[in-house]
Motif scaffolding. Structure first.
Motif, PDB file in Angstrom:
ATOM      1  N   ARG A 201       0.834  -1.209   0.000  1.00  0.00           N
ATOM      2  CA  ARG A 201       0.000   0.000   0.000  1.00  0.00           C
ATOM      3  C   ARG A 201       0.866   1.256   0.000  1.00  0.00           C
ATOM      4  O   ARG A 201       0.599   2.202  -0.735  1.00  0.00           O
ATOM      5  CB  ARG A 201      -0.923   0.024   1.227  1.00  0.00           C
ATOM      6  CG  ARG A 201      -2.221  -0.733   1.031  1.00  0.00           C
ATOM      7  CD  ARG A 201      -3.188  -0.457   2.178  1.00  0.00           C
ATOM      8  NE  ARG A 201      -2.692  -0.970   3.452  1.00  0.00           N
ATOM      9  CZ  ARG A 201      -2.899  -2.208   3.892  1.00  0.00           C
ATOM     10  NH1 ARG A 201      -3.590  -3.049   3.172  1.00  0.00           N
ATOM     11  NH2 ARG A 201      -2.404  -2.592   5.045  1.00  0.00           N
ATOM     12  N   ASP A 202       1.924   1.239   0.815  1.00  0.00           N
ATOM     13  CA  ASP A 202       2.826   2.398   0.881  1.00  0.00           C
ATOM     14  C   ASP A 202       3.445   2.669  -0.481  1.00  0.00           C
ATOM     15  O   ASP A 202       3.529   3.813  -0.927  1.00  0.00           O
ATOM     16  CB  ASP A 202       3.938   2.155   1.906  1.00  0.00           C
ATOM     17  CG  ASP A 202       3.392   2.170   3.328  1.00  0.00           C
ATOM     18  OD1 ASP A 202       2.244   2.650   3.520  1.00  0.00           O
ATOM     19  OD2 ASP A 202       4.089   1.695   4.241  1.00  0.00           O
ATOM     20  N   GLN A 203       3.863   1.572  -1.115  1.00  0.00           N
ATOM     21  CA  GLN A 203       4.501   1.696  -2.420  1.00  0.00           C
ATOM     22  C   GLN A 203       3.514   2.279  -3.434  1.00  0.00           C
ATOM     23  O   GLN A 203       3.878   3.123  -4.254  1.00  0.00           O
ATOM     24  CB  GLN A 203       4.949   0.300  -2.821  1.00  0.00           C
ATOM     25  CG  GLN A 203       5.867   0.237  -4.010  1.00  0.00           C
ATOM     26  CD  GLN A 203       5.861  -1.184  -4.580  1.00  0.00           C
ATOM     27  OE1 GLN A 203       5.548  -2.154  -3.879  1.00  0.00           O
ATOM     28  NE2 GLN A 203       6.188  -1.288  -5.842  1.00  0.00           N
ATOM     29  N   ARG A 204       2.280   1.838  -3.370  1.00  0.00           N
ATOM     30  CA  ARG A 204       1.271   2.344  -4.299  1.00  0.00           C
ATOM     31  C   ARG A 204       0.990   3.819  -4.061  1.00  0.00           C
ATOM     32  O   ARG A 204       0.824   4.588  -5.001  1.00  0.00           O
ATOM     33  CB  ARG A 204      -0.010   1.519  -4.177  1.00  0.00           C
ATOM     34  CG  ARG A 204       0.156   0.158  -4.810  1.00  0.00           C
ATOM     35  CD  ARG A 204      -0.987  -0.767  -4.492  1.00  0.00           C
ATOM     36  NE  ARG A 204      -0.883  -1.975  -5.306  1.00  0.00           N
ATOM     37  CZ  ARG A 204      -1.663  -3.033  -5.182  1.00  0.00           C
ATOM     38  NH1 ARG A 204      -2.623  -3.033  -4.278  1.00  0.00           N
ATOM     39  NH2 ARG A 204      -1.511  -4.076  -5.956  1.00  0.00           N
ATOM     40  N   ARG A 205       0.964   4.209  -2.804  1.00  0.00           N
ATOM     41  CA  ARG A 205       0.754   5.623  -2.488  1.00  0.00           C
ATOM     42  C   ARG A 205       1.925   6.449  -2.995  1.00  0.00           C
ATOM     43  O   ARG A 205       1.747   7.524  -3.547  1.00  0.00           O
ATOM     44  CB  ARG A 205       0.623   5.830  -0.984  1.00  0.00           C
ATOM     45  CG  ARG A 205      -0.730   5.495  -0.465  1.00  0.00           C
ATOM     46  CD  ARG A 205      -1.021   6.274   0.810  1.00  0.00           C
ATOM     47  NE  ARG A 205      -2.369   5.988   1.251  1.00  0.00           N
ATOM     48  CZ  ARG A 205      -2.691   4.958   2.022  1.00  0.00           C
ATOM     49  NH1 ARG A 205      -1.764   4.130   2.447  1.00  0.00           N
ATOM     50  NH2 ARG A 205      -3.946   4.755   2.356  1.00  0.00           N
ATOM     51  N   ASP A 206       3.129   5.892  -2.792  1.00  0.00           N
ATOM     52  CA  ASP A 206       4.325   6.589  -3.266  1.00  0.00           C
ATOM     53  C   ASP A 206       4.299   6.768  -4.772  1.00  0.00           C
ATOM     54  O   ASP A 206       4.911   7.690  -5.296  1.00  0.00           O
ATOM     55  CB  ASP A 206       5.588   5.798  -2.883  1.00  0.00           C
ATOM     56  CG  ASP A 206       5.928   5.957  -1.427  1.00  0.00           C
ATOM     57  OD1 ASP A 206       5.289   6.808  -0.767  1.00  0.00           O
ATOM     58  OD2 ASP A 206       6.809   5.238  -0.937  1.00  0.00           O
ATOM     59  N   SER A 207       3.636   5.879  -5.463  1.00  0.00           N
ATOM     60  CA  SER A 207       3.553   6.004  -6.915  1.00  0.00           C
ATOM     61  C   SER A 207       2.449   6.972  -7.324  1.00  0.00           C
ATOM     62  O   SER A 207       2.167   7.112  -8.511  1.00  0.00           O
ATOM     63  CB  SER A 207       3.272   4.650  -7.551  1.00  0.00           C
ATOM     64  OG  SER A 207       4.130   3.684  -7.052  1.00  0.00           O
ATOM     65  N   GLY A 208       1.808   7.601  -6.361  1.00  0.00           N
ATOM     66  CA  GLY A 208       0.813   8.621  -6.681  1.00  0.00           C
ATOM     67  C   GLY A 208      -0.624   8.121  -6.701  1.00  0.00           C
ATOM     68  O   GLY A 208      -1.531   8.857  -7.064  1.00  0.00           O
ATOM     69  N   PHE A 209      -0.844   6.880  -6.315  1.00  0.00           N
ATOM     70  CA  PHE A 209      -2.209   6.355  -6.323  1.00  0.00           C
ATOM     71  C   PHE A 209      -2.977   6.745  -5.065  1.00  0.00           C
ATOM     72  O   PHE A 209      -2.406   6.799  -3.980  1.00  0.00           O
ATOM     73  CB  PHE A 209      -2.199   4.823  -6.395  1.00  0.00           C
ATOM     74  CG  PHE A 209      -1.854   4.287  -7.744  1.00  0.00           C
ATOM     75  CD1 PHE A 209      -2.770   4.344  -8.787  1.00  0.00           C
ATOM     76  CD2 PHE A 209      -0.607   3.715  -7.980  1.00  0.00           C
ATOM     77  CE1 PHE A 209      -2.457   3.841 -10.029  1.00  0.00           C
ATOM     78  CE2 PHE A 209      -0.286   3.210  -9.226  1.00  0.00           C
ATOM     79  CZ  PHE A 209      -1.215   3.273 -10.256  1.00  0.00           C
ATOM     80  N   ASP A 210      -4.255   7.013  -5.237  1.00  0.00           N
ATOM     81  CA  ASP A 210      -5.154   7.128  -4.092  1.00  0.00           C
ATOM     82  C   ASP A 210      -5.807   5.764  -3.923  1.00  0.00           C
ATOM     83  O   ASP A 210      -6.211   5.134  -4.894  1.00  0.00           O
ATOM     84  CB  ASP A 210      -6.244   8.168  -4.364  1.00  0.00           C
ATOM     85  CG  ASP A 210      -5.681   9.573  -4.372  1.00  0.00           C
ATOM     86  OD1 ASP A 210      -5.121   9.986  -3.351  1.00  0.00           O
ATOM     87  OD2 ASP A 210      -5.803  10.247  -5.414  1.00  0.00           O
TER      88      ASP A 210
END
Ligand code: GTP
Ligand code: MG
Length: 459
Positions: A201-210
């Protein structure tokens, strides 16, 4: 108060003539309530979800009988109904104590199983657990169910200093210790799975995803809505592969069709949204079951926004109860904003939606009305999601044109929404919006470029 609540003639047992299923899968459902009328619809749906054919129903309104749960006369009636219908199981929508289970069983023909609401739910989960995580959770729930029983037996045996007392046999302290050891092993493995999921989840957020999660009572239409909102591509790394990944899959009108977690990219105007569908809620689960499946809902508890889906074709009171159950489940651990979605509006009569909105405004303020089936209201839902997601920040960076600058510009395109990109005098100006964390990273990358080369301006 003792009384029957079913059948006009005071006959409380009903049976449907069905001889199609094997005996073990034919079940009589039964429920006792203290007051009012017992509603057998949910337990019947749960029974169907576990693969039982409901061949008879029986209900009673009275206070709990310590030995039998139901009144003794009612248990005799239950026995007769089981014989008449040839059922192989009795499913009781009450929390039966071990002795009640045993006593009811004693009044039934040999081999007829007595199942309560929780063991039934566990049976469904056991049948559908097709990921390592789900299997571990089912095992954990079974052990937690077993533990207090083993503890009780061990302490009984100890008190009487007769290990074989009342046929307790091998149920001694070592059984209890063994269960505790297994629980902690499974818990450790589940914790490590949860850590990996958090990292993802952290990685996905870091990639700009909500991260947007679908939540709500089982059968509300979450998976159907997910398929509607999702883009073509799956983003799950096969960690939680389950039938809902199949885009052509038809949602079944069945409780607990979804057990695992699926994540898909949603089609939105501006924001990059990952949508996660997961297991539905249900009322009246005992703590050992809730605790065992807790991490199933991590994707909901850690989302940036929760879509709370409700079946709006149900009666208002049932919607209210399910909304309350859902809010209770979310209450303690959820921090994200919640948008209530009234689904299945294709089934509503004219005027019904407005009436339900009004009646439920206390538990469902400003809901978005949709039909996942027909697609009605989806544009409005997408707008609402974008509006309710935590705000993006605006930024404008001016960089000297260079390879590093160009790769930063393309990184910004990937992680945010570029409103303007202009080139003049060997400089590139990017006007963009992104999550605060992305803006911060873009700024620091820009500062690095500035430090190693020509001046960089940031406003
Ligand atoms: N008429 C109508 N039926 C719908 C709509 N959305 C879903 N359904 C039906 O409702 C049933 C449940 O849908 P699902 O999407 O499986 O529900 P869910 O919330 O994912 O259920 P669980 O996974 O069991 O928690 C299915 O029979 C769907 O076809 C809708 O907008 N209108
Ligand atoms: Mg589902």
């Amino acid at each position: 108060m003792t009384g029957s609540v079913e059948g006009a003639s005071g006959d409380t047992g009903t049976d449907t003539d069905a001889e199609s299923s094997p005996r073990a899968k034919r079940a009589v459902v039964a429920k006792r309530v203290d007051a009012g009328t017992a509603d057998l619809s949910e337990i019947s749906q749960l029974a169907a979800a576990a693969g039982y054919e409901v061949v008879g129903e029986l209900s009673q309104t009275r206070t709990e009988d310590a030995a039998f749960m139901f009144g003794e006369g009612k248990v005799a009636e239950l026995g007769a109904l089981v014989r008449r219908t040839g059922a192989g199981a009795v499913i009781v929508d009450n929390d039966l104590g071990p002795y009640q289970t045993f006593n009811i069983g004693g009044e039934l023909p040999d081999g007829v199983e007595v199942i309560d609401r929780f063991t039934l739910i566990l049976e469904i989960f056991g049948q559908r657990a097709n990921t390592r995580k789900a299997q571990l959770q089912v095992e954990l729930a079974e052990l937690r169910y077993e533990l207090p029983r083993a503890e009780a037996k061990a302490s009984l045996a100890k008190r009487d200093e007769r290990p074989g007392f009342m046929g307790l046999g091998e149920y001694d302290e070592s059984v209890e210790r063994d269960i505790k050891r297994q629980i902690s092993e499974i818990q450790a493995e589940l914790d490590s799975i949860a850590e990996k999921e958090q990292a993802r989840r952290d990685q996905r957020r870091d990639s700009g995803f909500d991260l947007v999660a679908l939540a709500g009572y089982t059968n509300a239409g979450k998976s159907t809505l997910m398929r509607r909102l999702a883009a073509e591509i799956d983003v799950d790394e096969n960690v939680d592969r389950h039938p809902d990944l199949d885009r052509t899959a038809e949602s079944e009108d069945m409780l607990f069709t979804t057990l695992g977690t699926t994540t898909r990219r949603a089609e939105m105007e501006k924001r990059d949204v990952l949508l996660t569908d997961t297991v539905g809620f249900i009322a009246d689960l005992p703590h050992w079951l809730v605790e065992s499946f807790e991490s199933t809902l991590d994707s909901v508890y850690h989302a940036d926004l929760v879509l709370l889906v409700v079946d709006a074709s149900e009666p208002v009171e049932s919607m209210r109860e399910k909304l309350v159950t859902s809010h209770d489940t979310l209450y303690e651990r959820n921090e994200a904003p919640i948008v209530t979605v009234f689904n299945k509006i294709d089934r509503l009569a004219p005027g019904e939606l407005a009436a339900k909105r009004g009646a439920l405004s206390g538990v469902a303020p400003d809901p978005v009305a949709v039909s996942a089936k027909t697609g009605a209201g989806l544009a409005e839902l997408r707008d609402r999601v974008e509006a309710e997601l935590p705000d993006w920040e605006r930024e404008r960076l001016v960089l000297p044109v260079s390879d590093d600058a160009m790769s930063l510009v393309s990184w910004i395109h990937d992680h945010g929404h570029v409103d303007e990109e202009a080139y003049a005098n060997d400089q590139v100006t990017v006007d963009f919006e992104a999550k605060p964390s992305i803006v911060a990273r873009a700024r620091s990358k820009a500062a690095d470029i500035a430090a190693t080369g020509s001046p960089t301006e940031s406003t």
